[in-house]
Design a protein around this motif. Structure first.
Motif, PDB file in Angstrom:
ATOM      1  N   GLU A 132       0.998   1.984   7.356  1.00  0.00           N
ATOM      2  CA  GLU A 132      -0.011   2.913   6.999  1.00  0.00           C
ATOM      3  C   GLU A 132      -0.282   3.672   8.433  1.00  0.00           C
ATOM      4  O   GLU A 132      -0.300   3.121   9.294  1.00  0.00           O
ATOM      5  CB  GLU A 132      -1.228   2.072   6.668  1.00  0.00           C
ATOM      6  N   ASP A 185       5.020   1.355   0.872  1.00  0.00           N
ATOM      7  CA  ASP A 185       5.418   0.429   0.291  1.00  0.00           C
ATOM      8  C   ASP A 185       6.033  -0.736   0.986  1.00  0.00           C
ATOM      9  O   ASP A 185       6.331  -2.038   0.727  1.00  0.00           O
ATOM     10  CB  ASP A 185       5.880   0.313  -1.094  1.00  0.00           C
ATOM     11  N   TYR A 197      -0.318  12.968  -3.484  1.00  0.00           N
ATOM     12  CA  TYR A 197       1.058  12.587  -3.916  1.00  0.00           C
ATOM     13  C   TYR A 197       1.319  11.058  -3.640  1.00  0.00           C
ATOM     14  O   TYR A 197       0.715  10.328  -3.134  1.00  0.00           O
ATOM     15  CB  TYR A 197       2.169  13.270  -2.726  1.00  0.00           C
ATOM     16  N   GLU A 198       2.040  10.653  -4.898  1.00  0.00           N
ATOM     17  CA  GLU A 198       2.398   9.028  -5.073  1.00  0.00           C
ATOM     18  C   GLU A 198       3.866   9.065  -5.403  1.00  0.00           C
ATOM     19  O   GLU A 198       4.250   9.705  -6.576  1.00  0.00           O
ATOM     20  CB  GLU A 198       1.529   8.212  -5.582  1.00  0.00           C
ATOM     21  N   ARG A 224       1.927   6.817  -0.713  1.00  0.00           N
ATOM     22  CA  ARG A 224       0.844   7.291  -1.361  1.00  0.00           C
ATOM     23  C   ARG A 224       0.127   8.233  -0.392  1.00  0.00           C
ATOM     24  O   ARG A 224      -0.083   7.701   0.905  1.00  0.00           O
ATOM     25  CB  ARG A 224      -0.078   6.249  -1.931  1.00  0.00           C
ATOM     26  N   GLU A 255       0.159   5.817   3.018  1.00  0.00           N
ATOM     27  CA  GLU A 255       0.369   4.245   2.666  1.00  0.00           C
ATOM     28  C   GLU A 255       1.619   4.069   2.056  1.00  0.00           C
ATOM     29  O   GLU A 255       2.330   4.450   0.998  1.00  0.00           O
ATOM     30  CB  GLU A 255      -0.694   3.957   1.808  1.00  0.00           C
ATOM     31  N   ARG A 260       8.417   4.210  -0.529  1.00  0.00           N
ATOM     32  CA  ARG A 260       7.380   5.032  -1.560  1.00  0.00           C
ATOM     33  C   ARG A 260       6.125   5.196  -0.673  1.00  0.00           C
ATOM     34  O   ARG A 260       5.869   4.338   0.253  1.00  0.00           O
ATOM     35  CB  ARG A 260       7.020   4.369  -3.041  1.00  0.00           C
ATOM     36  N   THR A 319      -5.704  11.418  -4.259  1.00  0.00           N
ATOM     37  CA  THR A 319      -4.511  11.243  -3.981  1.00  0.00           C
ATOM     38  C   THR A 319      -3.607  12.572  -4.224  1.00  0.00           C
ATOM     39  O   THR A 319      -3.397  12.862  -5.327  1.00  0.00           O
ATOM     40  CB  THR A 319      -3.781  10.006  -4.886  1.00  0.00           C
ATOM     41  N   VAL A 332      -3.211  10.324   0.592  1.00  0.00           N
ATOM     42  CA  VAL A 332      -4.448  10.343   0.244  1.00  0.00           C
ATOM     43  C   VAL A 332      -5.235  11.321   1.232  1.00  0.00           C
ATOM     44  O   VAL A 332      -5.286  11.245   2.779  1.00  0.00           O
ATOM     45  CB  VAL A 332      -5.280   8.987   0.381  1.00  0.00           C
TER      46      VAL A 332
END
Length: 334
Positions: free
Chosen positions: A311, A294, A220-221, A190, A292, A188, A218, A192
């Protein structure tokens, strides 16, 4: 007009014979045929730095061009008129300025004007981790690149160069996609926005402002199968991974494709040619952003794997490189 040419022997079509042919076409050019990056770096330091040429030609793939540009940058040298001589495997960036292939590349060199600068087009780049590149990202492209290299290592040299696209597709369908079909949970991400207000794209392929998408928003997440940022449309072999790379001036194209491997396999012809819209496909246009993840994911810069990341930040470097426009030059000579 002073010309310097670098030929990378490790590129798919790089060879001593190509070096000799270039010297025949451009007898006054400084031509370096290099075995590795150490030799290329020494050439930049010892030959180019004391006397920067008016035209610099990179003979290799996207990775060769990216490495040469970053070496110039590291040594504090101004990038002269920069030509992409497509001797690599994918040659995605080279397709933006002319036809690819060894014969087309040599024809382009023979069209270099003897006096005056060649026609140029300014090219923006993505800057990440202190390096500049026309594209960078993660997901299937980085995985397929690793799988492709593994397949090439197992392929006899006599067969290895027969078809780059065939090798790429073999890697995709025999290694990368099967790995994702059975028990694989996608990472997943994120995304920013760290810069100017972001734009999106509507189903008709038109850029539209995104409400509330300024710095800190944000964009997209969710899951990611493949994604990254680019200022050029192709990643090589005709794969239009960033079809909207030039849609919004002053912005780089960030793309997140979140579909499953099965869905992507079914839609591969549409993905390959950059069709729009597609399900689970997201496009943004930004000046700077942060991904970012997971968990650690493979990350590639300009066609070269650089390791795993949790990241990464990417930003737009406007008008970074004056690229030789081989198409315009050919038209001017006809």
């Amino acid at each position: 007009m002073t010309v310097a040419v670098l030929v990378n022997l490790r590129a798919r079509h790089g060879s001593e014979a190509i070096g000799r042919r270039i010297r025949e076409i451009l007898p006054r050019a400084r031509v370096a045929v290099t075995q590795n990056f150490v030799e290329a770096r020494a050439w930049v330091r010892d030959d180019l730095a004391p006397n920067t040429p008016e035209v610099l030609i990179s003979g290799g793939g996207d990775g060769t061009a990216v490495a040469l540009l970053n070496e110039l940058r590291d040594q504090g040298l101004t990038v002269p008129a920069f030509g992409l001589l497509p001797l690599g495997t994918g040659n995605g960036w080279a397709r933006a300025t002319g036809k690819v292939g060894k014969r087309a590349a040599l024809r382009g060199l023979s069209n270099l004007p003897e006096r005056g600068p060649p026609p140029l087009r300014r090219s923006a780049l993505v800057e990440t981790e202190g390096r500049v590149t026309p594209f960078a990202g993660t997901g299937w492209d980085a995985e397929v690149l690793a799988d492709y290299k593994a397949v090439q290592d197992l392929t006899p040299p006599a067969v290895r160069g027969a078809s780059a696209r065939a090798g790429y597709m073999q890697s995709l369908f025999t290694r990368t996609i099967p790995r994702h079909l059975f028990g694989f949970t996608p990472p997943r991400v994120r995304v920013v926005n760290l810069g100017e207000p972001a734009f999106g794209v509507n189903p008709a392929g038109q850029a539209i402002p995104i409400p509330g998408a300024g710095a800190g928003a944000t964009l997209y997440e969710g899951p990611i199968s493949v994604g990254g940022a680019a200022t050029t449309e192709e990643l090589g072999l005709g794969f239009r991974a960033f079809p909207f790379a030039h849609l919004v001036p002053g912005r780089m194209n960030v793309r997140i494709y979140a579909a499953t491997a099965l869905s992507a396999t079914v839609r591969m012809p549409w993905l390959w040619r950059g069709a729009h819209p597609l399900p689970d496909d997201h496009h943004f246009f930004v000046t700077r952003c942060r991904f970012e993840f997971d968990r650690p994911v493979p990350f590639e810069i300009g066609g070269d794997l650089v390791g795993e990341r949790t990241e990464v930040e990417m930003s737009l470097l406007e008008d970074a490189v004056p690229l030789i426009d081989w198409r315009r030059m050919q038209g001017a000579r006809e």
